[in-house]
Write a protein that holds these residues in place. Sequence first.
Motif, short mmCIF file in Angstrom:
data_model
loop_
_atom_site.label_atom_id
_atom_site.label_comp_id
_atom_site.label_asym_id
_atom_site.label_seq_id
_atom_site.Cartn_x
_atom_site.Cartn_y
_atom_site.Cartn_z
N GLU A 92 41.16 33.36 32.34
CA GLU A 92 41.75 32.82 33.55
C GLU A 92 41.41 33.54 34.73
N GLN A 93 40.98 32.73 35.71
CA GLN A 93 41.07 33.24 37.25
C GLN A 93 41.33 32.29 38.25
N ALA A 94 41.86 32.54 39.50
CA ALA A 94 42.06 31.86 40.23
C ALA A 94 41.45 32.48 41.65
N PHE A 95 41.45 31.30 42.67
CA PHE A 95 40.85 31.83 44.02
C PHE A 95 41.51 30.86 45.09
N LEU A 96 41.63 31.31 46.21
CA LEU A 96 42.20 30.55 47.38
C LEU A 96 40.92 30.72 48.35
N GLY A 97 40.31 29.81 48.14
CA GLY A 97 38.92 29.63 49.12
C GLY A 97 37.96 30.55 48.16
#
Length: 632
Positions: A92-97
């Motif tokens: 799992e990975q997450a990005f804001l912009g």
Amino acid sequence: MKRLFSLVKGCCEIFLKTFLALRTIEPNRLFSLAFGNFMIRYDISPLDPEAHLFIVGITIDDPTPDEQYLRLPTWIAGSYLIRDFASTIQAEQAFLGEAPVPIEKVDKSTWRVSTVGRQADEELFVYYQVWAFDSSVRGCYLDNCRGFFNPGAALMEVLGNTDERLAVNLTPPVDELHHAVESWKVGTGLKRAATTEPFGWGLYEANSYEQLCDCPIELSDFSVVSFKSKGTQHHILINEVPVNFDEKKLADDVKKITETVVGFFEPKKGKCPAGDEYTFLLNVTSSAAGGLEHANSTALAAPRKWLPCTHDKNRTDNYVQLLTLFAHEYFHTWLVKRIKPAAFIGADFSEEAYTSLLWLFEGFTSYYENLLVRRAGLIDDEALAKLLSKDLKAVIETPAHLAQSLSQASFDAWIKFYKPNANTVNAHVSYYRQGALAAWVLDAEIRRKTKSKKSLDDVLRLLWEDFKAAGEYYSGITADDVPEIVSRATELDLTGLIADLTQTAMPVDYAKFLKPLGVVLEASEIPVERKLLGISGSGSDAGFTVRQVYDKETAQWIGIAPGDVIIALDGVRVTGNNLSELLARYGEGDEILIHAFRDDALLAWAVLLGKPKTFQSKVVIKPTKLGKDWLS
């Protein structure tokens, strides 16, 4: 091994870069053109079929302030067992912009993503991999031959945004290693975008996460068999076509089934509630069989020997099983997918939803799967009797029907039905098979008391009319509602009979109830090891391995247990499948010496055989006038 990990890592990077580039250039442009604006978009692609990995990207236009929660269901509608789909999620990975942000688990199926410091109009992007190696109709599967997934087992729900329309983008792999996958087609009940070809990769839409979870997706080079029935276009998608497959026979026969089922619920208007299209997703297997119902589609699994062959002069028993599977899941389009137990209305898929009515929803469906194939003219009375005998044998030849009620079996489905063990035959009834017998008894009794002016058909039609009349205020049915519904439909008070059939484990005199239809019950053939010893199992070179020991029968009395390997009778070796042959020489009053191994310890029992067990479980249909009405 290093090269494989390198390839997987490379594929992840390619997908992420492509996806981020699309959002950076013009957020959601393609989706706006296709459907209008969306707050949530899912991208899913076969990342690495050889490693059984899908990659999923979720774009959230307006995440919740400070932290966004995402969750996977723990079970799937129609299959009542906690399956913990989150166990297949990884990387799992997450990005804001463009900036990575923390993502962490807060319980077994829920993730929290930090959105602290989010700038205006900045999208949240979450991506992860799904290990897909569940070949059943319930989860996710991927190899270099096909892909399949139930969205509820692969696509996380974005909590706090449940009322938003959802866009789903299905794309082939983006790397050069999997060009063959690009030729796969897409089969699903999801709505296509205008830019997406029928059965093509591209954009699809769901009105809600609940609807998304109700649309399984098949990815393969499947064949399509289509027909129009009662105003609805029906598609049968078959991912493997066996030699000499009779496509026309399957299409013609399934069309008759759909027309019969629609006519059953809608004798006047005659329309399927699925709308313009209904899709059967048929996975051809070596031996596995089953199905899972959905609102406008169904996922099926059937052995290739079940499919009709151009050389078959008549419908084989195997093919009839396939037809009843189609009938069963299609019947669920009304009963289960729309007419529901109250406990399933607004169910929380993070925990069990208990009902004591599975005997009605699955049992009645199992009853009509056979009867409606007969009414469609696809089998004769003899073939129907064979099918009904299977239900009767499964129930009365096992002691469980004297130990557990149908209501208890329904309520305990979560911990018992999908977890059979060696004692199941003694303690746990099937709400499918025994529920079908309860439906048969109720149908026969209603027809007898009303001289066939009313039947169980009327009860089901009333349930459907109640559903339509309630509209968005439909609240489902409870066990207490059933006698009242039967009374409204038939003008009969069957409260006592319903209670006896479903709330007790008392013996049912099936012969008495079914006689008015012209149904006769005769002694059935049963294996000699069951008849004399009260066991069942399988043979091998090592001996006969006992799988079940039936309650209060010979083997249990002397202490034979599941797992014992019987190696000799009266000094004669037991091997392969010769146990039945050896036992054929024995009868009531004979003594027999049995040797067996239990955990490599040698055991011996001297047994005085009693009267062989017999069961009146073979159905013979010689219809009376009442019976002819029942069959027609």
